[in-house]
Design a protein around this motif. Structure first.
Motif, short mmCIF file in Angstrom:
data_model
loop_
_atom_site.label_atom_id
_atom_site.label_comp_id
_atom_site.label_asym_id
_atom_site.label_seq_id
_atom_site.Cartn_x
_atom_site.Cartn_y
_atom_site.Cartn_z
N ASP A 161 -3.84 16.16 0.21
CA ASP A 161 -4.21 15.32 -0.94
C ASP A 161 -3.23 14.13 -0.97
OD1 ASP A 161 -5.40 14.38 -3.21
OD2 ASP A 161 -4.86 16.08 -4.49
N ILE A 162 -3.52 13.14 -1.80
CA ILE A 162 -2.69 11.92 -1.82
C ILE A 162 -1.21 12.25 -2.02
CG2 ILE A 162 -2.25 9.74 -3.03
CD1 ILE A 162 -5.28 9.72 -3.76
N LYS A 163 -0.93 13.16 -2.95
CA LYS A 163 0.48 13.46 -3.28
C LYS A 163 1.22 14.11 -2.10
CE LYS A 163 -1.01 17.34 -6.19
NZ LYS A 163 -2.39 16.94 -6.28
N SER A 180 -0.55 1.76 -8.19
CA SER A 180 -1.47 2.74 -8.78
C SER A 180 -0.99 4.16 -8.52
CB SER A 180 -2.89 2.53 -8.24
OG SER A 180 -3.45 1.40 -8.85
N TYR A 181 -0.38 4.38 -7.37
CA TYR A 181 0.18 5.70 -7.07
C TYR A 181 1.28 6.01 -8.10
CZ TYR A 181 2.63 9.49 -4.72
OH TYR A 181 3.23 10.69 -4.44
N MET A 232 0.83 -1.22 0.00
CA MET A 232 0.00 0.00 0.00
C MET A 232 0.86 1.27 0.00
SD MET A 232 -1.34 0.38 3.92
CE MET A 232 -0.35 1.34 5.10
N PHE A 233 0.35 2.28 -0.66
CA PHE A 233 1.01 3.58 -0.57
C PHE A 233 0.51 4.29 0.68
CE2 PHE A 233 1.07 8.18 -1.45
CZ PHE A 233 2.45 8.35 -1.45
N GLU A 286 -8.65 0.54 -10.15
CA GLU A 286 -7.48 -0.33 -10.03
C GLU A 286 -6.57 0.14 -8.88
OE1 GLU A 286 -4.97 0.00 -13.44
OE2 GLU A 286 -3.57 -1.54 -12.75
N GLY A 287 -6.27 -0.78 -7.98
CA GLY A 287 -5.34 -0.45 -6.89
C GLY A 287 -5.94 0.41 -5.80
#
Ligand code: SF4
Length: 482
Positions: free
Chosen positions: A67-69, A129-130, A32-33, A110-111
């Motif tokens: 955010d994710i980034k 996916s990241y 996982m990221f 996906e992911g």
């Protein structure tokens, strides 16, 4: 998600694939990221609200918090998803159903894995996916917006808010709980016998292919997210969707809760795998369990009662097993005697484990669950059901139940007839036991339970031949299964 072609054109600007084939994909911790919500975060939620058209800006995606980034790899974050929708034909009754689709649609990505529901959500984004570029909730919001609007055209406008700021999640969490409670309360009062239709849901078949929820007014869905009213609303707007109408048909057994129409519908939807369902019991042909259940009712043979544990309970239960172990024994779309996936709302129903004795058979549950359902437990039993503060082991539980004179104690016997066993006459004589020759050395039983070492072994349709039957006085405290 009807056609692969439309899927492709719909998601060209999304850096990963989107499609039903990704449903059921598991993301392990090492892959996982980041993780969003889950067991390590107390406050998390997903919520759908029906709003007035002027309150919703179609396609708007808001991110409150990092955010994710901006997230750190390998970390877990507080998480909330708020979906606000508007449409001329949208009723607040549909909120629960729209909300439950978040689970399915997130899993199309996906992911990106989504588990559980409401206040219990657990999501993971994979490193793969990241790395492919899925580094913003903007993408996830776009996917949700497009899927919701194409699958449920009744939604005319929709905006999505992702909340990863822990303080903001904490602030909104109690409001979400209040909304869930109001929704559940609305569905109380109606009886199963008063309606002709029940509803089935196969949304979780991607994880448990032989699972089919049967949603009745008095048996809430296992995930605790879809009431009979919600299911009815869903089947009306999307009759070909995962939630469908069941003609309940003839009532074959009012105590166990067996209906001819339910048997027929479940058989069809599980491709013949499950042929009978008894709605109000954990034995025989219990309702199947996927993996999304809010809690597990587990039989404790040593006291002939049920323990209940909810997903959020971190310690081991009174029988020494953790929720995850009990959940593994319960999940997968099977009918497992004595391991039963349930929702908390079902614990508020008069039909709750009716055929097994209801609360008269419940002996242990975490304090948190007891608080939530206290008003629905018969008043004379509330203090007789132990929590982790009263009993941490089976021995402590036995002592507690005896001291409080719990109804299960009546069925314990100081002396019981042991399960017949074949013992050579000489050995029996040596042990000072009386060898009783039997005229009928055969035991035949539909289900024959044997308790050994804390486990209950059930022999189905067993026929046991014995040369002799020894009847032996058992000094220690034993129980007999009713
Ligand atoms: S647990 Fe049951 S009702 Fe809930 S989404 Fe899964 S199949 Fe549907």
């Amino acid at each position: 998600m009807k056609e692969a072609k439309s899927e492709m054109s719909m998601f060209q600007d999304i850096p990963v694939d989107v499609g039903v084939i990704y449903e059921g994909e598991r993301i392990r911790r090492k892959d996982m990221f980041v993780e969003l919500g889950g067991p390590d975060v107390k406050e998390k939620f997903e919520l759908a609200r029906v709003k007035k058209p002027e309150e919703v800006e179609d396609g708007k995606i808001t991110i409150i918090g990092p955010d994710i980034k901006d997230m750190e790899e390998g970390k877990t974050y507080a998480f909330g998803i708020l979906i606000e929708v508007a449409g001329a034909k949208l009723e607040p009754e549909l909120e629960g159903v729209i909300e439950r689709r978040i689970h399915a649609y997130c899993n199309y990505i996906e992911g990106f894995m989504h588990l559980n529901q409401r206040y219990d959500i657990w999501l993971r984004l994979s490193k793969k996916s990241y790395q492919k570029g899925l580094n913003s909730f903007q993408y996830i919001g776009k996917v949700l917006h497009r899927l919701f609007k194409s699958e449920l055209p009744i939604i005319e406008k929709m905006q999505v808010t992702f909340i990863t700021d822990a303080e903001k999640v904490k602030e909104l969490y109690p409001q979400a709980l209040q909304i869930y409670e109001a929704r559940d309360a609305r569905a109380r009062g109606l009886k199963d016998e008063e309606v002709d239709k029940f509803y089935g849901c196969i949304l979780c078949q991607s994880f448990a292919p032989t699972h089919c929820c049967v949603i009745t007014p008095q048996r809430y869905s296992n995930c605790g997210a879809i009431s009979w009213f919600d299911a009815r609303a869903s089947a009306n707007i999307d009759p070909k969707g995962p939630i469908f109408e069941i003609d309940r048909g003839e009532l074959l057994d009012p105590v166990k809760g067996e209906y001819a129409g339910v048997n027929e519908a479940v058989k069809k939807r599980t491709l013949g795998e499950i042929t009978r369902v008894w709605l109000y019991t954990a034995f025989g042909y219990p309702h199947t369990s996927c993996g999304c259940f809010e809690g597990v009712a587990f039989y404790i043979p040593e006291v002939d009662g049920f323990g209940i544990v909810h997903r959020g309970y971190k310690e081991t239960t009174v029988n020494g097993l953790a929720f995850s172990t009990l959940a593994d024994s319960t999940a997968g779309g099977r009918q497992v005697d004595g391991f039963h996936g349930i929702s908390i709302e079902y614990m508020r129903s008069p039909k709750f484990l009716q055929a097994d004795g209801g609360y008269k058979r419940v002996v242990w549950m975490p304090k948190e669950v007891k608080e939530r359902v206290k008003n629905f437990i018969p008043a004379d039993l509330v203090d007789k059901i132990a929590t982790e503060e009263d009993a941490k082991t089976i021995d402590e539980l036995k002592a507690f139940l005896k001291a409080r004179n719990h109804p299960v104690v009546e069925h314990w016997k100081e002396e019981v007839v042991a399960v017949p066993e074949a013992v050579p006459a000489e050995a029996a004589a040596e042990a000072g036991e009386e060898a009783v020759p039997t005229m009928v050395p055969t035991i035949t039983a539909a289900t024959l339970p044997i308790t050994a070492g804390g486990y209950k072994i059930i022999l189905k349709d067993a026929k046991i031949y014995a040369k002799r039957v020894i009847i032996r006085a058992v000094k220690s405290e034993k129980t007999e299964k009713r």
